[in-house]
Enzyme design. Sequence first.
Site, PDB file in Angstrom:
ATOM      1  N   ALA A 158      -3.000  -0.130   7.009  1.00  0.00           N
ATOM      2  CA  ALA A 158      -4.333  -0.676   7.299  1.00  0.00           C
ATOM      3  C   ALA A 158      -5.388   0.258   6.719  1.00  0.00           C
ATOM      4  CB  ALA A 158      -4.543  -0.816   8.803  1.00  0.00           C
ATOM      5  N   ASP A 159      -6.549  -0.312   6.479  1.00  0.00           N
ATOM      6  CA  ASP A 159      -7.678   0.494   5.999  1.00  0.00           C
ATOM      7  C   ASP A 159      -8.519   1.006   7.167  1.00  0.00           C
ATOM      8  OD1 ASP A 159      -7.207   0.182   3.136  1.00  0.00           O
ATOM      9  OD2 ASP A 159      -7.555  -1.934   3.556  1.00  0.00           O
TER      10      ASP A 159
ATOM     11  N   LYS B 196      -7.491   6.674   9.789  1.00  0.00           N
ATOM     12  CA  LYS B 196      -7.822   5.244   9.701  1.00  0.00           C
ATOM     13  C   LYS B 196      -8.413   4.671  10.994  1.00  0.00           C
ATOM     14  CE  LYS B 196      -6.113   4.662   5.465  1.00  0.00           C
ATOM     15  NZ  LYS B 196      -4.948   3.878   5.124  1.00  0.00           N
TER      16      LYS B 196
ATOM     17  N   GLU C 123      -0.387 -10.774   3.479  1.00  0.00           N
ATOM     18  CA  GLU C 123      -0.189  -9.866   4.626  1.00  0.00           C
ATOM     19  C   GLU C 123      -0.478 -10.587   5.938  1.00  0.00           C
ATOM     20  OE1 GLU C 123      -1.223  -5.482   2.739  1.00  0.00           O
ATOM     21  OE2 GLU C 123      -2.856  -6.689   3.499  1.00  0.00           O
TER      22      GLU C 123
ATOM     23  N   GLY D 131      -7.491  -3.549   1.202  1.00  0.00           N
ATOM     24  CA  GLY D 131      -7.926  -2.652   0.132  1.00  0.00           C
ATOM     25  C   GLY D 131      -7.055  -2.814  -1.106  1.00  0.00           C
ATOM     26  N   GLY D 132      -5.783  -3.140  -0.888  1.00  0.00           N
ATOM     27  CA  GLY D 132      -4.854  -3.354  -2.006  1.00  0.00           C
ATOM     28  C   GLY D 132      -4.840  -4.802  -2.493  1.00  0.00           C
TER      29      GLY D 132
ATOM     30  N   ASP E 242       3.300  -2.589   8.252  1.00  0.00           N
ATOM     31  CA  ASP E 242       2.253  -2.631   7.220  1.00  0.00           C
ATOM     32  C   ASP E 242       1.209  -1.552   7.509  1.00  0.00           C
ATOM     33  OD1 ASP E 242       0.761  -3.434   5.043  1.00  0.00           O
ATOM     34  OD2 ASP E 242       0.438  -5.494   5.740  1.00  0.00           O
TER      35      ASP E 242
ATOM     36  N   GLY F 293       0.830  -1.206   0.000  1.00  0.00           N
ATOM     37  CA  GLY F 293       0.000   0.000   0.000  1.00  0.00           C
ATOM     38  C   GLY F 293       0.861   1.252   0.000  1.00  0.00           C
ATOM     39  N   SER F 294       0.227   2.406  -0.073  1.00  0.00           N
ATOM     40  CA  SER F 294       0.987   3.652  -0.218  1.00  0.00           C
ATOM     41  C   SER F 294       1.806   3.976   1.031  1.00  0.00           C
ATOM     42  CB  SER F 294       0.030   4.799  -0.555  1.00  0.00           C
ATOM     43  OG  SER F 294      -0.972   4.915   0.435  1.00  0.00           O
TER      44      SER F 294
HETATM   45  C1  5RP Z   1      -3.253  -3.687   1.193  1.00  0.00           C
HETATM   46  C2  5RP Z   1      -3.568  -3.145   2.532  1.00  0.00           C
HETATM   47  C3  5RP Z   1      -3.060  -1.786   2.857  1.00  0.00           C
HETATM   48  O1  5RP Z   1      -2.281  -1.863   3.997  1.00  0.00           O
HETATM   49  C4  5RP Z   1      -4.208  -0.868   3.089  1.00  0.00           C
HETATM   50  O2  5RP Z   1      -5.045  -0.886   1.952  1.00  0.00           O
HETATM   51  C5  5RP Z   1      -3.741   0.575   3.374  1.00  0.00           C
HETATM   52  O3  5RP Z   1      -3.212   1.147   2.220  1.00  0.00           O
HETATM   53  P1  5RP Z   1      -2.685   2.642   2.191  1.00  0.00           P
HETATM   54  O4  5RP Z   1      -1.442   2.678   3.003  1.00  0.00           O
HETATM   55  O5  5RP Z   1      -2.439   2.909   0.725  1.00  0.00           O
HETATM   56  O6  5RP Z   1      -3.779   3.529   2.753  1.00  0.00           O
HETATM   57  O7  5RP Z   1      -4.171  -3.769   3.370  1.00  0.00           O
HETATM   58  O8  5RP Z   1      -3.829  -4.952   0.986  1.00  0.00           O
END
Ligand code: 5RP
Length: 236
Positions: A84-85, A122, A104, A97-98, A82, A28-29
């Site tokens: 999270a959403d 978040k 993961e 989300g990714g 990592d 993710g970003s």
């Molecule tokens: C990917 C994920 C990401 O950690 C999550 O979507 C958060 O992404 P971002 O840092 O772009 O907000 O679970 O599967």
Amino acid sequence: MSDLAKMQAAAAALEFVEDGMLIGLGTGSTANHFIRMLGDRVAEGLNVGGLPTSEASRRLAQQVGVPLIEIDQADRIDLTIDGADEIDPDFRLLKGGGGALLREKIIAHASDVMIVIADDSKTVTTLGKFPLPVEVTPFGFTITAKKVFDVLRAAGCAGTDVAMREAGAPGRPYLTDNGNYILDCQCGAIPDADLVCQELNRIPGVMENGIFPLFASTTRGLILGSEDGVVIKGLG
Ligand code: 5RP
């Protein structure tokens, strides 16, 4: 939400990295910021082995020079960083989300410590406003989707809309790195996330779901970034 908040969280997570560690690299970003910063530290002489949670993270880590370990060369991991959403008050997570939730979760579950890095938008009181991803086998996915719907309804979720994630063109399924499909579930609110996680994973076609309960063998910490700095929780 600003990229600066994500970068602040990623930079703070670097402080927890020690020489010689095996590090799970999230997707993710926000995790991408961390991977780039880790690459800078490796260029300065830090010695770590990275275990990416997706092919996208693998490519980025290779580009920025983070040495990688093949997944089957490790039976445990020191630290995973990592994103999270959604994050609830007890540090349960909604992720995927990714589309990388299965890898993961395998990496997070094998880690002594998981640090979640996120911008401060978040945090939620109850998981479920963000669509819950469920990774399913292509075989029988319509049957599996109905079973998923039944679990969400029985668990009293506010919403039970289940839709196959698409990519490229209408009707074309998004494929995960594992060759599976994703069902995105509009739950609205999930009253008992631990129960829903457990019940979803009892359905034969479900490979994993995006609820990350607390894991007994993993310390989970949180670094929340904002434009003004970071708040660190659960890491002593
Ligand atoms: C990917 C994920 C990401 O950690 C999550 O979507 C958060 O992404 P971002 O840092 O772009 O907000 O679970 O599967």
